[in-house]
Design a protein around this motif. Structure first.
Motif, PDB file in Angstrom:
ATOM      1  N   PHE A   7      -2.515   4.178  -9.768  1.00  0.00           N
ATOM      2  CA  PHE A   7      -1.586   3.182 -10.298  1.00  0.00           C
ATOM      3  C   PHE A   7      -1.123   3.551 -11.701  1.00  0.00           C
ATOM      4  O   PHE A   7       0.003   3.239 -12.085  1.00  0.00           O
ATOM      5  CB  PHE A   7      -2.219   1.788 -10.297  1.00  0.00           C
ATOM      6  N   ARG A  42      -2.024  -1.654 -17.962  1.00  0.00           N
ATOM      7  CA  ARG A  42      -2.149  -2.892 -17.188  1.00  0.00           C
ATOM      8  C   ARG A  42      -2.306  -2.597 -15.709  1.00  0.00           C
ATOM      9  O   ARG A  42      -3.162  -3.160 -15.027  1.00  0.00           O
ATOM     10  CB  ARG A  42      -0.933  -3.765 -17.415  1.00  0.00           C
ATOM     11  N   TRP A  43      -1.486  -1.687 -15.192  1.00  0.00           N
ATOM     12  CA  TRP A  43      -1.547  -1.385 -13.771  1.00  0.00           C
ATOM     13  C   TRP A  43      -2.789  -0.588 -13.405  1.00  0.00           C
ATOM     14  O   TRP A  43      -3.317  -0.722 -12.298  1.00  0.00           O
ATOM     15  CB  TRP A  43      -0.270  -0.676 -13.337  1.00  0.00           C
ATOM     16  N   PHE A  45       2.857  -4.421  -7.252  1.00  0.00           N
ATOM     17  CA  PHE A  45       3.404  -3.298  -8.007  1.00  0.00           C
ATOM     18  C   PHE A  45       4.819  -2.960  -7.544  1.00  0.00           C
ATOM     19  O   PHE A  45       5.715  -2.753  -8.358  1.00  0.00           O
ATOM     20  CB  PHE A  45       2.491  -2.073  -7.871  1.00  0.00           C
ATOM     21  N   ARG A  84       7.273  -5.613  -8.716  1.00  0.00           N
ATOM     22  CA  ARG A  84       7.539  -5.510 -10.150  1.00  0.00           C
ATOM     23  C   ARG A  84       8.421  -4.296 -10.454  1.00  0.00           C
ATOM     24  O   ARG A  84       9.298  -4.343 -11.312  1.00  0.00           O
ATOM     25  CB  ARG A  84       6.221  -5.418 -10.903  1.00  0.00           C
ATOM     26  N   ARG A  85       8.192  -3.213  -9.734  1.00  0.00           N
ATOM     27  CA  ARG A  85       9.004  -2.006  -9.917  1.00  0.00           C
ATOM     28  C   ARG A  85      10.453  -2.264  -9.523  1.00  0.00           C
ATOM     29  O   ARG A  85      11.386  -1.874 -10.220  1.00  0.00           O
ATOM     30  CB  ARG A  85       8.404  -0.889  -9.070  1.00  0.00           C
ATOM     31  N   ALA A 134       2.771   3.929 -12.457  1.00  0.00           N
ATOM     32  CA  ALA A 134       3.378   3.097 -13.499  1.00  0.00           C
ATOM     33  C   ALA A 134       4.104   3.953 -14.533  1.00  0.00           C
ATOM     34  O   ALA A 134       5.165   3.574 -15.018  1.00  0.00           O
ATOM     35  CB  ALA A 134       2.319   2.232 -14.161  1.00  0.00           C
TER      36      ALA A 134
END
Length: 66
Positions: free
Chosen positions: A16, A29-30, A45, A48-49, A20
């Protein structure tokens, strides 16, 4: 079982983290979320991406052009 989870947590955190960085999201954070929750964070994820991409390009820009 605990051994497998303890070995998989840094792996998912690292995956991750790299994803990220490639997506211009906050990597620490990820990575932490990946370590704590593993692959269960993947749908969050990806959402959010995609939201980050929409915010950067605008709502009028088509992501899938025919």
């Amino acid at each position: 079982m605990i051994l497998i989870l303890s070995l998989a947590a840094p792996l998912f955190g690292g995956l991750f983290y790299v994803a990220a960085l490639q997506s211009a999201l906050p990597p620490r954070r990820w990575a932490l979320l990946g370590c704590l929750f593993g692959p269960a964070v993947f749908p969050l994820f990806m959402a959010r991406r995609r939201w980050s991409l929409i915010c950067a390009r605008g709502m009028a820009y088509g992501l899938l052009r025919a």
